[in-house]
Scaffold this motif. Structure first.
Motif, PDB file in Angstrom:
ATOM      1  N   GLU A 340       0.825  -1.204   0.000  1.00  0.00           N
ATOM      2  CA  GLU A 340       0.000   0.000   0.000  1.00  0.00           C
ATOM      3  C   GLU A 340       0.863   1.260   0.000  1.00  0.00           C
ATOM      4  N   LYS A 341       1.967   1.242   0.773  1.00  0.00           N
ATOM      5  CA  LYS A 341       2.857   2.396   0.780  1.00  0.00           C
ATOM      6  C   LYS A 341       3.492   2.612  -0.587  1.00  0.00           C
ATOM      7  N   ALA A 342       3.924   1.526  -1.238  1.00  0.00           N
ATOM      8  CA  ALA A 342       4.529   1.646  -2.567  1.00  0.00           C
ATOM      9  C   ALA A 342       3.511   2.161  -3.582  1.00  0.00           C
ATOM     10  N   GLN A 343       2.280   1.685  -3.507  1.00  0.00           N
ATOM     11  CA  GLN A 343       1.254   2.141  -4.436  1.00  0.00           C
ATOM     12  C   GLN A 343       0.940   3.618  -4.240  1.00  0.00           C
ATOM     13  N   SER A 344       0.935   4.074  -2.982  1.00  0.00           N
ATOM     14  CA  SER A 344       0.673   5.499  -2.734  1.00  0.00           C
ATOM     15  C   SER A 344       1.810   6.367  -3.257  1.00  0.00           C
ATOM     16  N   LEU A 345       3.056   5.900  -3.091  1.00  0.00           N
ATOM     17  CA  LEU A 345       4.198   6.648  -3.620  1.00  0.00           C
ATOM     18  C   LEU A 345       4.175   6.696  -5.141  1.00  0.00           C
ATOM     19  N   ALA A 346       3.779   5.563  -5.762  1.00  0.00           N
ATOM     20  CA  ALA A 346       3.692   5.524  -7.219  1.00  0.00           C
ATOM     21  C   ALA A 346       2.603   6.466  -7.725  1.00  0.00           C
ATOM     22  N   ALA A 347       1.455   6.452  -7.060  1.00  0.00           N
ATOM     23  CA  ALA A 347       0.362   7.344  -7.471  1.00  0.00           C
ATOM     24  C   ALA A 347       0.756   8.800  -7.307  1.00  0.00           C
ATOM     25  N   LEU A 348       1.462   9.131  -6.238  1.00  0.00           N
ATOM     26  CA  LEU A 348       1.906  10.502  -6.011  1.00  0.00           C
ATOM     27  C   LEU A 348       2.878  10.954  -7.092  1.00  0.00           C
ATOM     28  N   PHE A 349       3.802  10.077  -7.469  1.00  0.00           N
ATOM     29  CA  PHE A 349       4.769  10.443  -8.512  1.00  0.00           C
ATOM     30  C   PHE A 349       4.077  10.641  -9.854  1.00  0.00           C
ATOM     31  N   LEU A 350       3.163   9.736 -10.198  1.00  0.00           N
ATOM     32  CA  LEU A 350       2.456   9.882 -11.471  1.00  0.00           C
ATOM     33  C   LEU A 350       1.665  11.181 -11.516  1.00  0.00           C
ATOM     34  N   GLU A 351       1.119  11.573 -10.400  1.00  0.00           N
ATOM     35  CA  GLU A 351       0.373  12.830 -10.354  1.00  0.00           C
ATOM     36  C   GLU A 351       1.297  14.023 -10.580  1.00  0.00           C
ATOM     37  N   LYS A 352       2.530  13.964 -10.081  1.00  0.00           N
ATOM     38  CA  LYS A 352       3.463  15.086 -10.214  1.00  0.00           C
ATOM     39  C   LYS A 352       4.000  15.247 -11.624  1.00  0.00           C
ATOM     40  N   VAL A 353       4.134  14.139 -12.377  1.00  0.00           N
ATOM     41  CA  VAL A 353       4.743  14.219 -13.711  1.00  0.00           C
ATOM     42  C   VAL A 353       3.727  14.041 -14.826  1.00  0.00           C
ATOM     43  N   ARG A 354       2.430  14.044 -14.487  1.00  0.00           N
ATOM     44  CA  ARG A 354       1.407  13.745 -15.483  1.00  0.00           C
ATOM     45  C   ARG A 354       1.440  14.718 -16.653  1.00  0.00           C
ATOM     46  N   ASP A 355       1.705  15.976 -16.396  1.00  0.00           N
ATOM     47  CA  ASP A 355       1.637  16.997 -17.449  1.00  0.00           C
ATOM     48  C   ASP A 355       2.989  17.302 -18.088  1.00  0.00           C
ATOM     49  N   LEU A 356       4.022  16.558 -17.719  1.00  0.00           N
ATOM     50  CA  LEU A 356       5.353  16.807 -18.279  1.00  0.00           C
ATOM     51  C   LEU A 356       5.552  15.999 -19.551  1.00  0.00           C
ATOM     52  N   ASP A 357       6.276  16.567 -20.493  1.00  0.00           N
ATOM     53  CA  ASP A 357       6.461  15.916 -21.791  1.00  0.00           C
ATOM     54  C   ASP A 357       7.335  14.674 -21.688  1.00  0.00           C
ATOM     55  N   ASP A 358       8.413  14.736 -20.897  1.00  0.00           N
ATOM     56  CA  ASP A 358       9.333  13.605 -20.787  1.00  0.00           C
ATOM     57  C   ASP A 358       9.126  12.793 -19.512  1.00  0.00           C
ATOM     58  N   PHE A 359       8.125  13.173 -18.694  1.00  0.00           N
ATOM     59  CA  PHE A 359       7.763  12.442 -17.479  1.00  0.00           C
ATOM     60  C   PHE A 359       8.915  12.354 -16.483  1.00  0.00           C
ATOM     61  N   LEU A 360       9.830  13.312 -16.544  1.00  0.00           N
ATOM     62  CA  LEU A 360      10.947  13.373 -15.609  1.00  0.00           C
ATOM     63  C   LEU A 360      10.656  14.445 -14.560  1.00  0.00           C
ATOM     64  N   TRP A 361      10.780  14.085 -13.285  1.00  0.00           N
ATOM     65  CA  TRP A 361      10.572  15.070 -12.237  1.00  0.00           C
ATOM     66  C   TRP A 361      11.759  16.022 -12.197  1.00  0.00           C
TER      67      TRP A 361
END
Length: 672
Positions: A340-361
């Motif tokens: 559950e912790k890993a899934q929450s971290l993954a969801a948080l990261f995807l939310e942060k890079v969703r609008d980026l062209d290269d998906f790099l934070w």
């Protein structure tokens, strides 16, 4: 502040952070020369992964012969729903030339699956959605073979060749026809210089059993094999596996230098140590096939600190964050909590890079360090010609392969001496067993037993030797065919013809002493006919062993089948039981038994046209050799027909060998 940090690290007072970093590089690396000997001069490359979801079929990865070992039918497997799981989920990124991307994570995080998808070598998996794009084009096996070099986790090299010879043979097969020999030699020397292999260039590569270069140098040779054709994208699977920390650091520093040469480098690692982590440009942290972080390595700590997971002081960020995102399976409760912790971290990261062209934070500009710029390297030699489409033809591939095989085989002096001693010992043992009769002729039964023994003993010893050699080279063959280094036909002819010198020497050492010590039929013609037939039969047995080795996936299965075929030929060879006494099935087997035709041919050479004296009570009776052969059903074909039949059997096994090489992937046993 920088001086205080330097003092805390035990450095001289007044040393700046930049000086400290440079000093640390010198301490941890023996490669003080950071120059490039050649760079990739083609157009910049781009690797893009878009919304990738990859499903792994676990049941398909279980080999069919393991089903048999579990007393299950090969075609039975668990239901598709229960045996499939997502290996990669919602993965997107874009990497360009000049960057080195490191994929890290715990075991089972999806690193191997991602490399399989990128290199179009997915074994037992299926892309559910998403695409891989290389230089703006959808990925395909042909495009991957043209643009991407893949260095596997395990080194597959011929042990008895030197480093320079290994690279020279690959250069003959991989570089285009338009390259002159001088250009090929220069490319080899450039790769040796680039990978810092000058000090061991004339040392054997070696392996577990043959002493050669060190493990790190052997790994560099594997990289050099792929670097020879100057690819724009270089992918490495666990390049530091099995290496000590110092050697691993130097190897990754070499890869970092290669990335600076206008190449895109992608490597998978488990948990790199801190000084290796500092060499990465980009890091992809995964768990259960899901990205947790994707961005600059130097910003990884900043990202996790911002979301509430700061890295403890003096800790390795790679170790800490891989542990943070790993799934703990020691108990059901821990597994659920960590997942559950890993899934929450993954969801948080995807939310942060969703609008980026290269998906790099990317960190905020004001938070960037002043000394994070990448050191630029000035290339000394950019003489890298564009890759023409005309690659070496089948004839050049064949000549290179046969020279490589003969060079490797004849460097293995211990094996050659053992084989020669084995043949000589068997020959002398058989010869002295029948020696001492002088002008007294051996009895018919003694001569028949001797001839059957001559034709039956040596092929049996050849089988296991040929099969074991094939399986020691099988992984290398599979990878080289997969990379398009050569095609099946040149390897087929090179393998068969390349073993003829050793085969001929083996038969000469075995055949000549036995013939004269046992006082067989005198004369040059009978000896030559005898020797030629033994040569053909052993050659036929050798081809049978090659065919079974290419047909079956494991050494034990191939040796079992070869021994079964050999024993079938042995029992129906005409010596154990008269051919006229065989019932239908063994009678048909005897017609394709190379030992039967060898025995019949050797008997005809010794007995045709001769009279044998035999004692019957107090009387000595002369019996025609032709009548004896007829009574044993060994006089049904003329001698020339027997030679043609053995040649035909050899041809049949050669066809089976070629078909097996052509249509059955010669995977190493661990990849089935």
């Amino acid at each position: 502040m920088a001086g205080k940090v330097a003092e805390e690290r035990g450095l001289p007072k007044g040393t700046t952070a930049q000086d400290a970093s440079g000093l640390q590089d010198r301490l941890f690396s023996s490669e003080t020369d950071n120059s490039l000997y050649f760079t990739y001069s083609g157009q910049p490359n781009t690797l893009e992964v878009r919304d990738l979801n990859y499903q792994v079929d676990l049941a398909s990865q279980v080999p069919w012969f393991e089903h048999l070992a579990q007393f299950k039918m090969p075609w039975t497997s668990p239901s598709h729903r229960n045996s499939c799981e997502l290996g990669i989920q919602n993965l997107s990124f874009k990497v360009r030339s000049g960057q080195m991307l490191a994929i890290i994570g715990s075991s089972g995080c999806g690193r191997a699956s991602l490399l399989d998808v990128i290199t179009s070598r997915g074994h037992g998996g299926k892309i559910k959605s998403g695409q891989i794009w290389i230089n703006g084009q959808p990925s395909s096996p042909q495009l991957v073979r043209k643009c991407v070099a893949h260095v596997r986790q395990h080194d597959q090299l011929l042990p008895n060749l030197t480093v320079r010879e290994t690279l020279a043979f690959i250069a003959q097969m991989r570089l285009p026809r338009t390259f002159s020999q001088a250009q090929r030699d220069k490319r080899v020397e450039d790769v040796i210089a680039e990978l810092r292999l000058r000090q061991c260039a004339d040392t054997r590569v070696g392996n577990t059993y043959v002493r050669g270069v060190s493990g790190g140098e052997r790994r560099r040779v594997s990289i050099g094999v792929q670097l020879l054709w100057n690819p724009g994208i270089l992918i490495l699977d666990e390049p530091t596996s099995g290496l000590d920390s110092f050697t691993a650091h130097n190897l990754v520093k070499t890869l970092s230098r290669l990335a600076k040469g206008n190449r895109l480098v992608l490597i998978s690692l488990h948990q790199p140590r801190s000084d290796i982590f500092r060499l990465f440009d980009l890091v992809l942290l995964m768990t259960s096939g899901t990205p947790i972080y994707l961005g600059a390595a130097q910003h990884m700590v900043q990202y996790f600190t911002a979301i509430g997971y700061p890295c403890p002081r003096y800790s390795n960020p790679a170790d800490f964050y891989v542990d943070l995102t790993s799934i703990d399976r020691r108990s059901r409760e821990r597994e659920v909590a960590t997942r559950e912790k890993a899934q929450s971290l993954a969801a948080l990261f995807l939310e942060k890079v969703r609008d980026l062209d290269d998906f790099l934070w990317k960190a905020e500009t004001k938070d960037l360090d002043e000394d994070t710029c990448v050191e630029s390297l000035t290339p000394l030699d950019t003489n890298c010609l564009p890759s023409p489409t005309k690659m070496p033809g089948a004839v050049q591939q064949f000549t290179t392969l046969i020279r490589r095989q003969i060079s490797n085989d004849f460097r293995d002096l211990p094996t050659l001496l053992i084989h020669g001693a084995e043949a000589c010992l068997m020959s002398l043992t058989i010869g002295f067993l029948y020696f001492g009769h002088g002008s007294i002729q051996l009895s018919f039964m003694d001569t028949a037993a001797l001839l059957f023994m001559i034709g039956a003993l040596i092929p049996f010893n050849v089988i296991l030797d040929v099969i074991s050699k094939c399986y020691s080279e099988r992984a290398m063959l599979y990878y080289e065919l997969e990379d398009g280094l050569y095609t099946t036909s040149p390897y087929f002819f090179a393998k068969i013809l390349g073993e003829l010198p050793e085969h001929c020497a083996y038969i000469i050492i075995y055949g000549m002493p036995t013939y004269w010590l046992a006082n067989l039929r005198p004369g040059l013609q009978p000896f030559l006919l005898h020797f030629l037939l033994v040569w053909l039969v052993v050659f036929c047995c050798r081809i049978m062993a090659l065919a079974t080795a290419a047909l079956l996936p494991t050494f034990h299965m191939a040796s079992f089948l070869s021994n079964a075929l050999y024993n079938s030929c042995y029992l129906t060879g005409g010596f154990m039981i008269n051919l006229s006494s065989l019932w239908t099935v063994p009678a048909w087997i005897s017609k394709v038994s190379f030992l039967r035709w060898c025995f019949e041919g050797l008997m005809k050479i010794q007995f045709s046209g001769r009279n044998f004296k035999t004692l019957l009570g107090n009387f000595t009776i002369a019996v025609s050799g032709d009548k004896i052969l007829s009574a044993m059903e060994l006089n049904s074909y003329p001698l020339y027909a027997i030679y043609l039949i053995v040649i035909g059997l050899s041809g049949g096994f050669m066809v089976l060998y070629y078909v097996s090489l052509r249509f059955i992937k010669q995977k190493p046993s661990q990849d089935w």
